[in-house]
Design an enzyme around this catalytic site. Sequence first.
Site, PDB file in Angstrom:
ATOM      1  N   HIS A  79       0.872  -1.180   0.000  1.00 23.70           N
ATOM      2  CA  HIS A  79       0.000   0.000   0.000  1.00 23.70           C
ATOM      3  C   HIS A  79       0.905   1.224   0.000  1.00 23.70           C
ATOM      4  O   HIS A  79       1.403   1.661   1.037  1.00 23.70           O
ATOM      5  CB  HIS A  79      -0.927  -0.038   1.218  1.00 23.70           C
ATOM      6  CG  HIS A  79      -1.905  -1.168   1.167  1.00 23.70           C
ATOM      7  ND1 HIS A  79      -3.161  -1.044   0.613  1.00 23.70           N
ATOM      8  CD2 HIS A  79      -1.788  -2.470   1.564  1.00 23.70           C
ATOM      9  CE1 HIS A  79      -3.792  -2.212   0.681  1.00 23.70           C
ATOM     10  NE2 HIS A  79      -2.985  -3.085   1.249  1.00 23.70           N
ATOM     11  N   ARG A 168      -8.445  -5.135   2.617  1.00 28.23           N
ATOM     12  CA  ARG A 168      -7.862  -6.069   3.578  1.00 28.23           C
ATOM     13  C   ARG A 168      -8.828  -6.576   4.651  1.00 28.23           C
ATOM     14  O   ARG A 168      -8.493  -7.515   5.365  1.00 28.23           O
ATOM     15  CB  ARG A 168      -6.646  -5.409   4.238  1.00 28.23           C
ATOM     16  CG  ARG A 168      -5.549  -5.007   3.254  1.00 28.23           C
ATOM     17  CD  ARG A 168      -5.046  -6.194   2.434  1.00 28.23           C
ATOM     18  NE  ARG A 168      -3.891  -5.828   1.621  1.00 28.23           N
ATOM     19  CZ  ARG A 168      -3.173  -6.680   0.903  1.00 28.23           C
ATOM     20  NH1 ARG A 168      -3.517  -7.957   0.875  1.00 28.23           N
ATOM     21  NH2 ARG A 168      -2.130  -6.270   0.203  1.00 28.23           N
TER      22      ARG A 168
END
Length: 229
Positions: A79, A168
Amino acid sequence: MHVELLIHTPDPEQVVAAAARLCYSNSSIDELMEKSKIDRQEFLEKILSLGHHSVMEHVSFSFGVEGISRACSHQLVRHRLASYSQQSQRYVSHKKRFSSVTPESIAAKPELNQRYQQLLDEIHQFYGEMLDADIPAEDARFLLPNAATTKIVVTMNGRELRHFFALRCCRRAQWEIQEMAKQMLKLVKPIAPTLFDKAGPGCLSGPCPEGKMTCGEAAAVREEFANFG
């Protein structure tokens, strides 16, 4: 695994509301900050429903995470709109003993788990032998497995954090980073309930974005997150 919210933008919802109002107002900054205390929730809900999510980039949240595997941290740092500081295996020696993560799927099978633990013991012993032989820790670390635990500080802005949760918290995410994401979500929701309302897997606000790869449990997921936090 331990996840802790270290620090965040003070009164993040007021900051986001002020930034949003600025786009449509000729008022001064002080006036906007004051106005942002009034009917803030309704205003933010409207702004976010319109997809005006860039205003969430003005607030940030920093987490301390420890006890996750290197396999998990390798996923986390993908990320890219975030800042990371991770414990170094070059400068931090694990001669005393490196800790590790054992997946439940392995722990549930005694024979395999025994072999798994034995292998970790062998790696630890050989790692120590290399350090005793004056092999630099930065070279000895080549032995350390993905199971080895790590510590990391991660900072994300509000918009990226919502995106992170969408990916996630999904049941298709790897179990360890999924658990970490859920713990992070539980920490930020009380701080900014409107900003993180309906934050979580993509299927909470529409059809599953995974397409043919869906877990097929959207109803159960929505029930799980209905009173999450």
